[in-house]
Design an enzyme around this catalytic site. Structure first.
Site, short mmCIF file in Angstrom:
data_model
loop_
_atom_site.label_atom_id
_atom_site.label_comp_id
_atom_site.label_asym_id
_atom_site.label_seq_id
_atom_site.Cartn_x
_atom_site.Cartn_y
_atom_site.Cartn_z
N PRO A 9 0.79 -1.23 0.00
CA PRO A 9 0.00 0.00 0.00
C PRO A 9 0.83 1.29 0.00
CG PRO A 9 -0.16 -1.13 2.12
CD PRO A 9 0.51 -2.08 1.17
N ASN A 10 0.34 2.23 -0.77
CA ASN A 10 0.89 3.58 -0.89
C ASN A 10 2.18 3.66 -1.70
OD1 ASN A 10 -1.17 4.86 0.73
ND2 ASN A 10 -0.26 3.82 2.47
N ARG A 17 4.99 10.87 -2.63
CA ARG A 17 4.68 10.61 -1.23
C ARG A 17 5.89 10.89 -0.35
NH1 ARG A 17 4.76 4.53 1.21
NH2 ARG A 17 3.91 5.11 3.21
N TYR A 22 11.04 8.94 1.24
CA TYR A 22 11.05 7.87 0.24
C TYR A 22 11.73 8.25 -1.08
CZ TYR A 22 7.75 5.85 3.54
OH TYR A 22 7.16 5.35 4.68
N ASN A 74 8.02 -5.47 -0.52
CA ASN A 74 7.90 -4.36 0.42
C ASN A 74 6.43 -4.30 0.81
OD1 ASN A 74 7.66 -1.98 1.78
ND2 ASN A 74 8.94 -0.79 0.39
N ALA A 77 2.92 -0.57 5.05
CA ALA A 77 2.44 -0.56 6.44
C ALA A 77 1.95 -1.94 6.89
CB ALA A 77 1.32 0.47 6.59
N HIS A 80 3.78 -4.13 9.56
CA HIS A 80 3.74 -3.94 11.01
C HIS A 80 2.57 -4.63 11.70
CE1 HIS A 80 6.82 -1.21 9.81
NE2 HIS A 80 5.98 -0.43 9.16
N ASP A 87 1.19 -15.05 7.45
CA ASP A 87 0.81 -16.44 7.23
C ASP A 87 0.91 -16.80 5.75
OD1 ASP A 87 0.37 -16.69 9.92
OD2 ASP A 87 -1.82 -16.75 9.81
N GLU A 98 12.38 -9.27 2.43
CA GLU A 98 11.61 -8.06 2.76
C GLU A 98 12.47 -6.82 2.55
OE1 GLU A 98 9.10 -8.29 6.23
OE2 GLU A 98 9.81 -6.34 6.91
N HIS A 100 12.58 -2.47 2.77
CA HIS A 100 12.01 -1.17 3.13
C HIS A 100 12.93 -0.09 2.61
CE1 HIS A 100 8.95 -3.05 5.45
NE2 HIS A 100 9.88 -3.80 6.02
N ILE A 101 12.32 0.92 2.04
CA ILE A 101 13.09 2.03 1.47
C ILE A 101 13.73 2.83 2.61
CG2 ILE A 101 12.87 4.15 0.11
CD1 ILE A 101 10.37 2.69 -1.22
N SER A 102 12.92 3.13 3.60
CA SER A 102 13.42 3.90 4.75
C SER A 102 13.96 2.94 5.81
CB SER A 102 12.27 4.72 5.35
OG SER A 102 11.26 3.85 5.84
N ARG A 107 12.61 5.21 12.82
CA ARG A 107 11.42 6.05 12.71
C ARG A 107 10.51 5.85 13.92
NH1 ARG A 107 9.02 5.31 6.90
NH2 ARG A 107 7.84 7.13 7.61
N ARG A 111 6.98 1.24 13.78
CA ARG A 111 7.62 0.70 12.57
C ARG A 111 8.76 -0.27 12.90
NH1 ARG A 111 5.32 3.91 8.42
NH2 ARG A 111 4.88 5.97 9.21
C1 DQA Z 1 8.02 1.25 4.12
C2 DQA Z 1 8.04 1.53 5.63
C3 DQA Z 1 6.67 1.33 6.23
O1 DQA Z 1 6.71 1.60 7.62
C4 DQA Z 1 5.67 2.27 5.59
O2 DQA Z 1 4.39 2.04 6.10
C5 DQA Z 1 5.69 2.18 4.10
C6 DQA Z 1 6.97 2.11 3.42
C7 DQA Z 1 9.38 1.57 3.48
O3 DQA Z 1 9.58 1.12 2.35
O4 DQA Z 1 10.22 2.26 4.05
O5 DQA Z 1 4.66 2.28 3.45
O6 DQA Z 1 7.74 -0.10 3.90
#
Ligand code: DQA
Length: 147
Positions: A9-10, A17, A22, A74, A77, A80, A87, A98, A100-102, A107, A111
């Protein structure tokens, strides 16, 4: 070797964003950036992004049948709190890395918890979009070593 890159998502809003966190590259740009690694490493990579948990689950479930040998994910959210995705990863017989960009550990406190990382083979966090390149190299090596 066929690898599936899943974004949650997002992440369709990459570039617009919170660019301070990011970066300014779009998801499309990320996919283009990965072209050279795919060519150098002889990887065939497909991309799928969804804002829906169920769609991500369907992608996980169908991946093996479609010939993918590994997944870079990735979960956004969902990382978390989605026990369903956790599962789902545990249910399939494919390695998942897995990404994550950040740096999620630098943070907000919420997270710092990933429910999906323990069922993944590893996690790459905090290297921006370069993390996806690292993940491709890592999963390739994992699959080759495992034989
Ligand atoms: C994220 C980190 C997550 O906490 C956040 O909700 C995202 C992006 C990252 O790529 O840093 O949507 O997965």
């Amino acid at each position: 070797m066929k690898i599936l890159v899943l974004n949650g998502p997002n992440l369709n809003l990459l570039g617009e964003r919170e660019p301070g966190i990011y970066g300014e590259d779009s998801l499309e740009q990320l996919e283009k950036n990965l072209d050279h690694v795919c060519q150098e490493e002889e990887l065939e990579v497909d991309f799928f992004q969804s804002n829906y948990e169920g769609a991500l689950l369907d992608a996980l479930h169908g991946a093996k049948e479609k010939g993918y040998e590994g997944i870079i994910m990735n979960p956004g959210a969902f990382t978390h709190y989605s026990i369903a995705l956790r599962d789902g990863i545990a249910s399939i017989d494919l390695p998942v890395v897995e990404v994550h960009i950040s740096n999620v550990y630098a943070r907000e406190e919420f997270r710092s918890k990933s429910v999906t990382a323990p069922v993944s083979i590893g996690q790459i966090t905090g290297f921006g979009l370069y993390g996806y390149e690292l993940a491709l190299l890592a999963i390739k090596q994992y699959i080759q070593r495992r034989g």
